[in-house]
Each structure stands twice: as C-alpha cells, then as structure tokens.
Enzyme design. Structure first.
Site, PDB file in Angstrom:
ATOM      1  N   HIS A 280       0.844  -1.185   0.000  1.00 27.94           N
ATOM      2  CA  HIS A 280       0.000   0.000   0.000  1.00 27.94           C
ATOM      3  C   HIS A 280       0.880   1.236   0.000  1.00 27.94           C
ATOM      4  O   HIS A 280       1.936   1.234   0.622  1.00 27.94           O
ATOM      5  CB  HIS A 280      -0.902   0.020   1.245  1.00 27.94           C
ATOM      6  CG  HIS A 280      -2.056   0.948   1.107  1.00 27.94           C
ATOM      7  ND1 HIS A 280      -1.958   2.284   1.414  1.00 27.94           N
ATOM      8  CD2 HIS A 280      -3.315   0.738   0.665  1.00 27.94           C
ATOM      9  CE1 HIS A 280      -3.123   2.853   1.173  1.00 27.94           C
ATOM     10  NE2 HIS A 280      -3.973   1.949   0.712  1.00 27.94           N
ATOM     11  N   ASP A 337      -7.956  -5.372   0.287  1.00 30.47           N
ATOM     12  CA  ASP A 337      -8.467  -6.235  -0.766  1.00 30.47           C
ATOM     13  C   ASP A 337      -8.082  -7.702  -0.612  1.00 30.47           C
ATOM     14  O   ASP A 337      -8.588  -8.558  -1.333  1.00 30.47           O
ATOM     15  CB  ASP A 337      -7.957  -5.755  -2.133  1.00 30.47           C
ATOM     16  CG  ASP A 337      -8.592  -4.444  -2.536  1.00 30.47           C
ATOM     17  OD1 ASP A 337      -9.765  -4.245  -2.184  1.00 30.47           O
ATOM     18  OD2 ASP A 337      -7.928  -3.626  -3.185  1.00 30.47           O
TER      19      ASP A 337
END
Ligand code: ACO
Length: 402
Positions: A280, A337
């Site tokens: 991320h 996710d």
C-alpha cells in the site's frame, strides 16, 4: 521518492513528484490515516469502532456531514435515501442495452455518468439543496445499479426496491431474490456486507478520490466527478485488486502453480507478477481494514458453513510473506483487498462484482470529498505543472520531404 525540481518563469520552483509520493493536493477534515502505525479514523472515530457499532448509512452521513446523526436525523436520512432507490424505467432500459458479458465496472461508470441525464434538476454544484439531492440520489441509485449489474449477468429481471427494509438488507434481496419468491437475507450476511461497506467508505486522497476531486475542481457536476472515480477504481492496482486476488488464489488452487513457485515468481518479478492484495502506498504496517476483514472472513465462512480452500491458501500466502525478507524489507502487508473477495464469494457474488461492491462502499467518501472541496475557499482548478523534456524547436517538413 524521486523529486526533481526546476525553476519555471511564471511560478518559480516546480517539483516533479511521480505518483505524488510527497505532494498533498489539499487539506481535509474527513479521514485520518497513520500508515506507520496502521491507524484509520473517519472524522476522528476509529475504524474498528465504526465497523463494530455503526451502519453504512450512518457512516455515510458522518463522512458527508461531519458528525454522527441523532436518531430522528438518521431516520429521516435513511427514509430519504430509501425513497429514491427506484430508477426511471428508461434508465433500466438503458442499462439493459450493454452487452451482458461487459465488465460491470464499465457499465457502472456509464450508469453513474448517465444519472446526470436522468436527473438534470440535481446538477448545480453551487446550490446546497441541489448538492444534497444529488448526494441522496447517488447513494440510492448506486445501490439499485449495483444489484442490477449482478442480475443482468445472470439474466434475471431487475427487482423493485422495498422501502420497509434496510439499505444493505434490501440490496441483498434485490440482488439475490428470485422473482415472486420470499427472500430474507441471513442477518450474518447483512452484517458482514454492512461492515465491508463501512470499511471501504473513505480512504482520503487515494487514486479514485483524487480523480473525483480533480474532475470536480473544474466545477463538473457530482455524477460526472464520481463516474470518473469509478473508472479510476476499476484499475487492478486500485479497487480492481479485490477481483485480481481471487483470480490469483483460484489459479493457485487449480494447481496452475503451487504457493512456493508463485511466491518465487513474485519475488523475482517474473512477468510483472505481484502478490495482489499486498502492499500500500500509505500503510507500511498491517492495514487496519485487512485485520477486520480477515476476522470477518473467518466468521462468515464458518457461519455459512463454507469451507473455502481459497481462505487457507490466502492465509498460507500471508504467513509466508510476513516471514520473508522481500516483503519485510519493502514493508508489504495485506491491504483491504486481500480477504474481501473471499467474503463476497461466500455471499454469492462472482469476482467481476467485487469492484462494483467496493464502489458502492466508497460512494460516501467520494461524495464527502467532492463536497468538502467545493466548499473549500482554497480550491482552485486542479492543474499540475510538468517539466518539458521533448524536442527543441524544429521546422515542419511536408510528408513528401520526409
Ligand atoms: N507484490 C510484490 N512486490 C510488491 C508488491 C506486491 N503486491 N507491492 C509492491 N511491491 C514491491 C515493488 O515491486 C517495489 O519493489 P522494488 O523496490 O524492488 O522496486 C516495492 O515493493 C515498492 O512498490 P511500489 O510499486 O513502488 O509501491 P507503490 O506505493 O507505488 O504501490 C501498490 C502501491 C500499487 C498498492 C502496490 O503495492 C501494488 O501493486 N500492490 C498490489 C495491488 C493491490 O493490492 N492494490 C490494492 C491497493 S489498496 C486499494 O487500492 C484499496
């Protein structure tokens, strides 16, 4: 990250910051992230408290209006959203004209954009009442659009909304009920989806939200701005990752490659393979949303009696990654996710529907950020600079002379 600077005549110093690693585009009071510590708060409230105690529409109200609503305010807001969940019959016809095999994200972006053509009375970005109407319409219609995306793929008719049910409850009914059949979603399923929508509701200046803001900065209407966000979200490096994760897990399950071969491919960067659902830009620690989703995946799968081999594969991948120098050095952890697809799958959604579900959840965030930008006296049209590196002046040569 790489920062190059150059002195331009009109503005002075200009920095090149690819991917905006170090550039803030705005100030915002909506969402706080501490990426090193793995903290996420909406309007000051920790994400785990909201996921545990709140509901999606309440969180939507909080993000958009800045404070939690009291009882009557929440009731009025919910009722107003519910009352707008019907779509015009022509809108249904319009959605029916896309090829059935079309990716639902492409249909969703088109449908959100098309709301501007069906509700022209809700377009003025300067009028607060009109903006409130567009807000309610978007929350309401997107829910209907998302359920229709699923039904078109399976060839079933669009069902009409039922005002007496909750936002998520009725979404599930409209998505999964057979015509003329009584359908009551399992409360475990309603709660799981509600929680997922809350976890996705905002994430400050990510790719899609920055897109919404930049489109809106040209004074484009809310639908046009949000439709651009839906398109940005469709990319596999952004919201599209939830679908990619499941396809990746499926490949491993179907023995296209085993876990170790797959991981060595990732680490050697063979064919650009990445461990989808990992890494991320902001979180350099465990994504707090992923921690909640992982727990929820365990609970949902065991309650629904679904023993999903894919969950075991995902857990094995995570365990290997968290103990491997490649991932440790780069501070790569599971992001939101990584586990969501497993829950969506257990709830009955096919992978192509995962990213539209993300978009349904992100809707309040996009709206809140667009509204904050429109009301911010500092807002100017978004217009980054560049540093030109092309040819110097040269003379045009007609094609016969080239
Ligand atoms: N698998 C393997 N290696 C990775 C991964 C991954 N998932 N993510 C990053 N890396 C590596 C990169 O190859 C790079 O290595 P290098 O230093 O040897 O070149 C290093 O980690 C840094 O990665 P960047 O791509 O520079 O990081 P950036 O901040 O630009 O990208 C992103 C962040 C796009 C999320 C990235 O981690 C990624 O592609 N992850 C997989 C896709 C994904 O899950 N996206 C969802 C993000 S969350 C969301 O949108 C809701």
């Amino acid at each position: 990250g790489l920062v190059v600077s150059s002195l331009l005549k009109d503005t002075g110093l200009v920095t090149v910051d690819p991917g905006f690693m170090n550039t803030a585009s705005c100030t915002s009071e909506i969402t706080y992230i501490d990426g090193d510590q793995g903290i996420l708060r909406y309007r000051g409230y920790p994400i785990d408290q909201l996921a545990d105690g709140s509901t999606f529409l309440e969180v939507a109200y909080l993000l958009i209006h800045g404070e939690l609503p009291d009882g009557p305010t929440l009731e009025a807001f919910t009722e107003r959203v519910n009352r707008h969940t019907f779509v015009h019959e022509d809108f249904r016809t319009f959605m029916g004209t896309f090829p059935r095999a079309a990716h639902p994200m492409a249909v969703m972006a088109s449908a959100v954009n098309a709301l501007a053509t069906f509700y022209p009375e809700s377009l003025d970005p300067q009028d607060p009442e009109t903006v409130e109407l567009a807000t309610v319409l978007l929350l309401a219609k997107t829910r209907t659009i998302t359920s229709y995306l699923h039904r078109r793929r399976v060839g079933e008719p669009l069902l009409y909304p039922d005002y007496s049910r909750g936002y998520v409850d009725d979404f599930l009914r409209m998505t999964f009920a057979r015509p003329y059949e009584q359908y009551d979603a399992d409360p475990v399923v309603v709660e799981a989806l509600d929680k997922l929508l809350i976890l996705h509701a905002d994430h400050e200046q990510n790719c899609s939200t920055s897109t919404v803001r930049i489109v809106g900065s040209a004074q484009a209407n809310l639908y046009a701005s949000v439709a651009a966000g839906v398109n940005a979200l469709s990319g596999p490096l952004h919201g599209g990752a939830n679908e990619s994760v499941l396809l990746m897990l499926d490949k491993i399950k179907n023995a296209e490659y085993d876990v170790d071969t797959f991981m060595s491919k990732v680490k050697n960067k063979e064919d650009g393979v990445r461990l989808m659902g990992f890494g991320h830009r902001v979180y350099k620690n465990y994504d707090p949303r992923a921690a909640i989703v992982k727990k929820s995946a365990d609970a949902v799968l065991s309650t629904l009696g679904k023993d999903d081999e894919l969950l075991d594969i995902a857990k094995r991948l995570e365990e290997i990654a968290l103990n491997d120098d490649y991932f440790i050095e780069r501070k790569l952890y599971p992001n939101v996710d990584f586990y969501t697809g497993l829950i969506y799958k257990a709830l009955g959604f096919e992978p192509a529907m995962f990213t539209p579900l993300f978009a349904l959840g992100r809707m309040p965030g996009w709206i809140a950020q667009w509204r904050e930008m429109m009301n911010d006296p500092q807002t100017k049209i978004g217009r980054p600079r560049q540093i030109y590196t092309g040819a110097t002046e040269r003379d045009y040569v007609p094609v016969s002379g080239r």
